[in-house]
Design a protein around this motif. Structure first.
Motif, PDB file in Angstrom:
ATOM      1  N   TYR A  71       0.824  -1.208   0.000  1.00 55.30           N
ATOM      2  CA  TYR A  71       0.000   0.000   0.000  1.00 55.30           C
ATOM      3  C   TYR A  71       0.862   1.264   0.000  1.00 55.30           C
ATOM      4  O   TYR A  71       0.493   2.266  -0.601  1.00 55.30           O
ATOM      5  N   GLY A  75       0.173   2.604  -3.388  1.00 54.10           N
ATOM      6  CA  GLY A  75      -0.893   3.525  -3.026  1.00 54.10           C
ATOM      7  C   GLY A  75      -2.233   2.841  -2.839  1.00 54.10           C
ATOM      8  O   GLY A  75      -2.380   1.630  -3.023  1.00 54.10           O
ATOM      9  N   THR A  76      -3.181   3.646  -2.435  1.00 54.70           N
ATOM     10  CA  THR A  76      -4.569   3.194  -2.240  1.00 54.70           C
ATOM     11  C   THR A  76      -5.483   4.258  -2.848  1.00 54.70           C
ATOM     12  O   THR A  76      -5.014   5.250  -3.405  1.00 54.70           O
ATOM     13  N   ARG A  77      -6.781   4.077  -2.683  1.00 53.54           N
ATOM     14  CA  ARG A  77      -7.708   5.103  -3.167  1.00 53.54           C
ATOM     15  C   ARG A  77      -7.492   6.426  -2.445  1.00 53.54           C
ATOM     16  O   ARG A  77      -7.720   7.488  -2.986  1.00 53.54           O
ATOM     17  N   LYS A  78      -7.046   6.352  -1.200  1.00 48.27           N
ATOM     18  CA  LYS A  78      -6.899   7.556  -0.384  1.00 48.27           C
ATOM     19  C   LYS A  78      -5.457   8.045  -0.279  1.00 48.27           C
ATOM     20  O   LYS A  78      -5.206   9.132   0.228  1.00 48.27           O
ATOM     21  N   GLN A  79      -4.513   7.241  -0.735  1.00 49.26           N
ATOM     22  CA  GLN A  79      -3.096   7.600  -0.606  1.00 49.26           C
ATOM     23  C   GLN A  79      -2.399   7.381  -1.941  1.00 49.26           C
ATOM     24  O   GLN A  79      -2.498   6.314  -2.538  1.00 49.26           O
ATOM     25  N   ALA A  80      -1.670   8.388  -2.372  1.00 49.36           N
ATOM     26  CA  ALA A  80      -0.930   8.287  -3.628  1.00 49.36           C
ATOM     27  C   ALA A  80       0.211   7.280  -3.481  1.00 49.36           C
ATOM     28  O   ALA A  80       0.737   7.093  -2.380  1.00 49.36           O
TER      29      ALA A  80
END
Length: 94
Positions: A71, A75-80
């Motif tokens: 992650y 990244g994730t949907r909320k974190q680049a």
């Protein structure tokens, strides 16, 4: 004169030669150094987990074994994505 026939077994065995392994480990060490220097630091666990290890086919891998490292890296949907290890791969080119 016949066509060139490469010795596939010799080529595949080349990666296990000492001089090739030494070069791979030196390059992986540079990648680890850059990745650790550029890793995002909250607790420091991700940075400290980045290391090189031998693969089964003669390759040398730069990895982090933390459960959340994917992650941080991708990244994730909320974190680049940070792309810490991917970006550090340029250190292996020299």
């Amino acid at each position: 004169m016949g066509a060139f026939q490469p010795n596939k077994a010799a080529i595949e065995a080349l990666v296990f030669e000492d001089f090739v392994q030494q070069d791979l480990h030196e390059r992986a060490g540079r990648v680890v150094d850059v990745a650790q220097a550029t890793a995002p630091v909250d607790s420091g666990r991700f940075r400290d987990s980045i290391h090189a290890e031998d693969g089964s086919d003669g390759e040398v891998l730069v990895v982090s074994g933390l459960e959340y490292s994917v992650y941080v890296e991708l990244g994730t949907r909320k974190q680049a994505p940070h792309n810490t290890i991917a970006t550090a791969l340029d250190a292996a080119r020299d």
